[in-house]
Each structure stands twice: as C-alpha cells, then as structure tokens.
Design a protein around this motif. Structure first.
Motif, PDB file in Angstrom:
ATOM      1  N   ASP A  33       0.804  -1.224   0.000  1.00 56.67           N
ATOM      2  CA  ASP A  33       0.000   0.000   0.000  1.00 56.67           C
ATOM      3  C   ASP A  33       0.842   1.281   0.000  1.00 56.67           C
ATOM      4  OD1 ASP A  33       1.041  -0.287   2.479  1.00 56.67           O
ATOM      5  OD2 ASP A  33      -0.844  -0.122   3.574  1.00 56.67           O
TER       6      ASP A  33
ATOM      7  N   GLY B 168       0.630   7.310 -11.233  1.00 56.22           N
ATOM      8  CA  GLY B 168       1.419   7.706 -10.062  1.00 56.22           C
ATOM      9  C   GLY B 168       2.821   7.133 -10.125  1.00 56.22           C
ATOM     10  N   LEU B 169       2.914   5.859 -10.460  1.00 57.16           N
ATOM     11  CA  LEU B 169       4.217   5.211 -10.576  1.00 57.16           C
ATOM     12  C   LEU B 169       5.095   5.931 -11.599  1.00 57.16           C
ATOM     13  CD1 LEU B 169       5.468   2.263  -9.608  1.00 57.16           C
ATOM     14  CD2 LEU B 169       5.325   1.874 -12.063  1.00 57.16           C
TER      15      LEU B 169
ATOM     16  N   LEU C 125       2.287  -8.125  -8.443  1.00 53.53           N
ATOM     17  CA  LEU C 125       2.949  -6.823  -8.549  1.00 53.53           C
ATOM     18  C   LEU C 125       4.458  -6.877  -8.296  1.00 53.53           C
ATOM     19  CD1 LEU C 125       2.601  -3.773  -8.910  1.00 53.53           C
ATOM     20  CD2 LEU C 125       2.159  -3.586  -6.474  1.00 53.53           C
TER      21      LEU C 125
ATOM     22  N   PRO D 106       2.472   4.488  -1.511  1.00 52.34           N
ATOM     23  CA  PRO D 106       1.976   5.280  -2.644  1.00 52.34           C
ATOM     24  C   PRO D 106       2.750   4.943  -3.928  1.00 52.34           C
ATOM     25  CG  PRO D 106       2.378   6.680  -0.725  1.00 52.34           C
ATOM     26  CD  PRO D 106       2.919   5.322  -0.390  1.00 52.34           C
ATOM     27  N   ALA D 107       2.023   4.795  -5.032  1.00 49.15           N
ATOM     28  CA  ALA D 107       2.626   4.386  -6.300  1.00 49.15           C
ATOM     29  C   ALA D 107       3.770   5.317  -6.692  1.00 49.15           C
ATOM     30  CB  ALA D 107       1.567   4.356  -7.397  1.00 49.15           C
ATOM     31  N   GLU D 108       3.594   6.587  -6.420  1.00 48.23           N
ATOM     32  CA  GLU D 108       4.583   7.590  -6.809  1.00 48.23           C
ATOM     33  C   GLU D 108       5.905   7.334  -6.062  1.00 48.23           C
ATOM     34  OE1 GLU D 108       5.243  10.233  -4.491  1.00 48.23           O
ATOM     35  OE2 GLU D 108       6.670  11.243  -5.845  1.00 48.23           O
TER      36      GLU D 108
ATOM     37  N   ASP E 279      -4.636  -0.683 -13.478  1.00 51.87           N
ATOM     38  CA  ASP E 279      -5.196   0.452 -12.760  1.00 51.87           C
ATOM     39  C   ASP E 279      -4.491   1.714 -13.263  1.00 51.87           C
ATOM     40  OD1 ASP E 279      -5.706   2.494 -10.984  1.00 51.87           O
ATOM     41  OD2 ASP E 279      -5.551   1.246  -9.197  1.00 51.87           O
TER      42      ASP E 279
ATOM     43  N   LEU F 101       1.848  -6.300 -13.154  1.00 54.28           N
ATOM     44  CA  LEU F 101       0.792  -5.905 -12.219  1.00 54.28           C
ATOM     45  C   LEU F 101      -0.459  -6.723 -12.454  1.00 54.28           C
ATOM     46  CD1 LEU F 101      -0.282  -2.208 -13.067  1.00 54.28           C
ATOM     47  CD2 LEU F 101       0.804  -3.773 -14.649  1.00 54.28           C
TER      48      LEU F 101
ATOM     49  N   TRP G 121      -3.019   4.200 -10.657  1.00 52.28           N
ATOM     50  CA  TRP G 121      -1.835   3.689  -9.977  1.00 52.28           C
ATOM     51  C   TRP G 121      -0.622   3.785 -10.901  1.00 52.28           C
ATOM     52  CZ3 TRP G 121       2.009   0.095 -10.141  1.00 52.28           C
ATOM     53  CH2 TRP G 121       2.647  -0.203  -8.922  1.00 52.28           C
TER      54      TRP G 121
END
Lengths: 295, 295
Positions: B58, B102-103, B128, B60-62, B96, B92, B99
C-alpha cells in the motif's frame, strides 16, 4: 542455499557466457562493465515472462531459460542490431538449486547460439517470473524501425508461422524425446540474427512477430502510416498450425518486414497499401492478437 | 484499459524523460536506440522490487516508482558511472491507470533528478513487481570496482545510515504531509551521483549500501582480499536510527568506499586491514544483512 550461493551456481553454469569478449567486468560487482563499439548506437529492450502467463509452471527450467533469452533477443534482431549482452532478473518463490541450474544452462545455450554474454543479474524472492534486458549495437543510424514502410513495399516474413500458437492451442507442452515442429517453435524459438545482413540491406521497416501476424503488422502499419494486404495462400505455416494460429496466435519470433522487393531469403506474403486498413485477400481482418489486460 | 493504452499513459506521464538527449529512439518500437559516448564503456545493472518483499503493497505508487529507479541507479553511482537511461518492466495484477500514472510520475521525478531517460519498458500481467535495468557510462577503465581496496585505506561513507531500516523497524510507512528523516530515507532515497567526481578522484574501491553496512563492507573486503575495522563512534546515523540499523539494516543507498585519505565530502568510519575479518572497534561483528532465501 542462500542468495549468494545461488548467484555462484548461476555464474558457474553460465561458464564462458558470464564474461569474456566485450564484457570487461561480468557478474560480482555493483554493475557490469561492457566495451562499446565506435560509431555504433546502443539498442536496448526489456521483457518479462511470468509463470502461468507466458509459460507453463511445469515447463522444464532449461526450456524456460532458453526461451526467455531468445524471445527477448528477438526484439534486437527486429531492429537489425548485433546482440551483445543481457541482464537477467529472476524472481522465485524458493531457492531450488536444481531448477536454477537448469534455467542457467538453458540461458547459456541460447547465449552461445547468439554470441551474447549474460553479464549481470538479480535474485529476488517472490512469485516465479523472469525479466531479461537485452542489449545490442547498430552502426549509427542503422537501426531498422517499424516506421519506414512505403506504399508498394513487399511484406515478407522470415519463416513459417503459427507453430507456437498451435502448441499452446493443443496443450502439447510435453516434449518427450523428439519435439514436434510446433513444440520446437514454442520451447526453442530462435531470434533471427542469421538474417541481420538481409534485413540491413533490404528492409524499410521491421518488427518481430510476438503478438500475432495481424497485430504486429498493424503495429508496423500504424507506425509507418500505411495499410497492408496479406495474401493468405502465401502465408507459410508450421506443420500442424492453422491460418488462425498464424494471424492471431503470436510467439513466432520470426521477422516481419517490408522491402522494395522481397529478398530471396524471405517469404513474400503481401503488399503495403495506402491503407489505413490491414486486409487479407482484400477483405478486412480484425487485428486480434495478444494484449495483456484486454477486457 | 488495455496494454497499449497503459503504455501510452506511462509515456505521457514520463514526458520529457521518455526521449531526448542521447536517446535517438524512445518507446514505441521493438527496442530503444541510444547514442554511445566515444571512449566510454557501458555500465549496466538490473534490480527487481517485489510488492510485500521490497516495499509495502500500500505504499503510494509515486514513492514506489521514485524509489525503484533511485535504488537501481545507486549501483551505477557506486561504479562511478554517469547515468544515461533505464528500462522498466512492470508486472501488475490489474490495469489500474491511476496507480500506473502515479508510478510513472514518481519515476519521472527520479529520472529528472539524475538526468536519466526511461526509454523502454514492458507490461505483463501477474503479481505486482518492478524490474529496472539501469545503464550508464564511464571513461574507459574508469569504473570503480569493489576489488581495489588497499591495506591502510580509510573507509568512508557518503552520509548517515540506518534511516530506512529504522523506518521499516518502526513500520513508519505512513508519510503524511511531512516525512521524517527516516521516512525520507525509505521513500525517497537518493543515488549519490552528486559525488561522482569525488569517487572518481579518490576511491580505490566502492559499493553502495543496500544490504547493510556490515554485509556490504564484507562484500567489498572479500572482493579486495582485505579486512576492515570500523569505528562505531564515527558511524553517522540518521535521526531515530540505531547502530544496529546501520550495521544490519540496509536500503541506505549511500556510497561506501575506501581511499588513501578521506575526502572532505565523505565521512571516515574505519580503516582497511590485512584482514580477513571485518571488526567493529577491534571486535568481530557478524556480517548479517539482507539475504534472500536465507535459511
């Protein structure tokens, strides 16, 4: 067996494929060091194969290793690049030295056939998958892109298609002593570096067939802003494969390219049109093929 | 959203980091094409980060994207290589787009800070994980290896240690508005390319601290055929971190190196001995640290 012992096992199995030639420093440091050829550009690609998605979990480790390296290298062949080296990241749930040894042996065999060094890698614990980054060189501005096709070009392929798809369709994964042609296609694909000279001399545009002939031809046509008409009677098929397998199956790793005239080494299967559609004997075909996450 | 739409989304988020500079052809073909600098060697490494093993699911993707690129690039800094480009393979379970966006934004931020292009990648469906291959250059024979340490060399580190390990130990993953120093270490590590000149000028041997100071110092000593004595009072600690965190934690991504004399930019923490042991204030320390598959 811990991570560092596993690395030692892999490097031992890779033998002459872990260092030598243009590899100044192979495995064992933070990174590998590789000589660059003057007046050449680097060509680089990365691919992941996930167990249960890209290969059956119970496929022999040696075939998984061979196949993973070859299918990744195939992208370099499609760019007309001379292959140089690869890095391999292996994620596996448990440290099974026998399995890892088989995988490394398969990779070493593929590396020997393509004159490639596997000079770096990584182990991680997790669900089984392999990621291979592959690296080659072309003379400056010598890369063959998807975007160079011209109207009137002949569409060519480097060999018969549909074998791997037929193997998957028939679930013919159990190879036994003598793999059939379609099993050979699936388990031991070959990256077509034997055709580098032909591609460099003739091809206006090229792509390797991984998603299926119709899908990859569509990629090439979109990148070039053209269309294409395929002649179904001319599409070469692996024994046991259907035209559907060839059009929509994928995993062929033959080269699809366009040229002003078809070179003798390749098989002519159609013609580049003003487009924008890809047609089969003049009729529209849906560009199906492999697409992760397709709804 | 399908595979090809996802690729489009990532490339859009990468913006100026997907192509430009030395990248002649970025994403969109079978492989990327990159200029090579004359009289330089390529330096290459690959790393995998698995969800639940290398980062919390969980997170954050960033931050995952930022961290994945930085920790991989850190291996190039440890070789004294100028970073050039990276390839990213993303596996993954579901597509999404939010998500993934953000990544890609996190990766782009890390790429901007290091002047790196992310010019190729791959999507696959599965559990993932991210694999990043990183590529830099050094002047011919300019790479700093683990193997060059000499008896009497000063052992140096590039910054305070133990922050990421303390963050993990305290499960302080929830960053909120203002990350604490230890949270900063874990979520936003920095590859120390700001020290390239110092390392090139001074270091006899170098490694980045990913497995923990004691383990990585052991790697360096083994490669160099020497030992080391650390001075505990001199080991710099991130606020909240303990000496244990620094010695055995890992994920610091500071540079550990040896030099005839400690450069002003680095912190001297010990001395290279005839060995073979690594000691702390003259007493043996066990070289614990991160080791996948350790029994």
């Amino acid at each position: 067996m811990d991570e560092f012992a596993l690395i030692g096992e892999v490097v031992a199995q890779l033998g002459d494929r872990a260092r030598g030639g243009w590899v100044a420093h192979g495995p064992g440091d933070d990174a590998a060091v590789i000589a660059q050829t003057p007046d050449c550009q680097a060509v680089a690609s990365i691919d992941t194969l996930v167990a249960g998605v890209h290969f059956p979990v119970d496929m022999p480790a040696e075939a998984i290793g061979y196949r993973a390296l070859m299918v990744s290298l195939s992208d370099l062949a499609a760019m007309a690049a001379t292959p140089r080296y690869a890095l391999v990241a292996l994620t596996l749930p448990v440290a099974d030295p026998l399995w890892v040894r088989g995988l490394a042996q398969g990779m070493a065999a593929a590396a020997r056939r393509t004159d490639v060094y596997i000079c770096g890698g990584n182990f991680a614990q997790g669900p089984l998958s392999l990621t291979v980054s592959v690296h080659g060189e072309v003379e400056n501005h010598g890369a063959v892109m998807r975007s160079g096709a011209e109207i009137g070009d002949r569409i060519c392929v480097s060999g018969p298609l549909g074998g791997a798809a037929a193997c998957v369709r028939l679930k013919a994964f159990d190879v036994g002593q003598r793999p059939s042609p379609m099993q050979q296609c699936y388990h031991y694909p070959r990256a077509r570096f034997d055709l580098l000279d032909v591609i460099r001399r003739s091809a206006h545009a090229a792509i390797d067939i991984s998603d299926g002939l119709s899908k990859d031809l569509e990629h090439l046509c979109r990148a070039s802003g053209v269309g294409a008409d395929l002649h179904s009677a001319n599409i070469p098929l692996v024994r046991g494969a259907t035209l559907e397998d060839a059009l929509y199956g994928g995993d062929d790793y033959e080269i699809l390219c366009t040229a002003a005239a078809a070179p003798a080494e390749l098989i002519e299967i159609g013609v580049v049109t003003a487009g924008p559609d890809v047609t089969l004997d003049g009729l529209p075909i849906s560009a199906r093929g492999y697409n992760h996450f397709e709804p």
